[in-house]
Design an enzyme around this catalytic site. Structure first.
Site: not given
Ligand SMILES: Cc1cc2nc3c(=O)[nH]c(=O)nc-3n(C[C@H](O)[C@H](O)[C@H](O)COP(=O)(O)OP(=O)(O)OC[C@H]3O[C@@H](n4cnc5c(N)ncnc54)[C@H](O)[C@@H]3O)c2cc1C
Length: 308
Positions: A101, A135, A185
């Site tokens: 992150k 992410d 993703r």
């Protein structure tokens, strides 16, 4: 009208942002059934768990938990830890990627800091043959995360990104990212977002996820479908079959501790299944978001409290 599920979700999302509770959680440790969802408090504790998953035919991505990094030195420390973790992954021959992150590496402090930290991590990852995925956090950080991804992707091939189907902007983002042939993703999105930026209707989020999966796979880019939803998984399998997309061009990703049987079944069918395994002391925010997504997880917590 708000139903009980929506109230529960909002409650746990509210708790996930509570810094006082985060501090208390750190002090009183993992008493709440947390080990069902988290690989360990340190990476060393997670190593045997990852090895077991690899032996079971599953690959892994690890996420060092921690969302509330406030100082430059803390962000640099986190980057150094990531570098050490990459060495430990390679030394232990783990079939494992890393998810990060950007806020934990200084995104809210300065662009320069996060870029320097990411380059240090990606240099080590490239040297040791490890891939990283960025992410995606809440919508206020989406543009900055995409910009940093593009800058890094121009220099590194071992970096991917997450795109969330609840955001209206994601279809356009996918078009603009295509020239980078990104490893993405694709997920529904985990944060509480307002109607000005995100679909509020679950059906729209689901429909958009299918569209994004289809577009990204048909563009020929490697696709990770990050979902526990069998409708999304079956959609992906059928699409691949119809379009003749081989199994080595996409994978399924699921969170550690969720839908274990489905994970193993898919792996047995020959699909790549990557388990997203968080580890670290700062499990609180992560754990609260999982409780928000799936109230059934509360059963883990209740069992954890009463079994000690
Ligand atoms: C690997 C991975 C990485 C992620 N990374 C990010 C990220 O970077 N940023 C971000 O915002 N979000 C991320 N997420 C979270 C994601 O955005 C969703 O919030 C989360 O995955 C819930 O959506 P879902 O598609 O799994 O299913 P949901 O929409 O929550 O559920 C749909 C249906 O799936 C079934 N189901 C779902 N979960 C379970 C379960 N545990 N057990 C049994 N049945 C279940 C149920 O039938 C349910 O009705 C990630 C998720 C995964 C799996």
């Amino acid at each position: 009208m708000l139903n009980l599920q929506a109230i529960t979700k909002n409650f746990f999302l509210f708790l996930s942002n509570n810094k006082t509770l985060d501090r208390l959680a750190k002090r009183y440790g993992t008493r709440f059934g947390v080990d069902k969802l988290v690989g360990g408090e340190t990476f060393s504790q997670a190593i045997p768990v990852i090895k077991q998953l690899n032996e079971d035919g599953l690959v892994v991505t690890v996420d060092h938990l921690g969302e509330f990094v406030e100082s430059e030195s803390e962000a640099r420390e986190r980057a150094q830890e990531a570098v050490e973790t990459i060495d430990a992954m390679a030394d232990n021959k783990l079939d494992c990627e890393m998810s990060v992150k950007l806020t934990s590496l200084g995104l809210d402090i300065s662009r320069e800091l996060v870029l320097t930290n990411m380059e240090m991590i990606l240099d080590k990852a490239r040297e040791r043959g490890v891939t990283l995925q960025l992410d995606m956090e809440d919508s206020s950080r989406c543009q900055a995360t995409i910009d940093i991804f593009k800058q890094l992707r121009a220099k590194y091939t071992n970096v991917g990104l997450v795109i969330q189907s609840y955001l209206y902007r994601s279809d356009k983002d996918l078009d603009e990212l295509d020239e980078y042939n990104p490893y993405l993703r694709l997920v529904k999105g985990a944060y509480k977002e307002p109607g000005v930026v995100a679909f509020q209707d679950k059906d729209m989020v689901d429909r958009n996820l299918k569209q994004l999966i289809k577009k990204h796979m048909l563009n020929g880019n490697y696709t990770a479908v990050g979902s526990h939803d069998e409708e999304m998984i079956n959609f992906t399998k059928e699409l691949a079959e119809e379009q003749g997309i081989p199994k080595d061009r996409f994978e399924f990703q699921m969170l550690y501790g969720m839908r274990n049987k489905l994970q193993h079944d898919l792996a047995k069918e020959g699909y790549t299944v990557r388990v997203y395994m968080p580890y670290g002391m700062e499990w609180y925010g992560y754990y609260m978001r999982r409780l928000a997504e799936r109230p059934a997880n509360i059963a883990f917590a209740v069992k954890g409290i009463f079994s000690r």
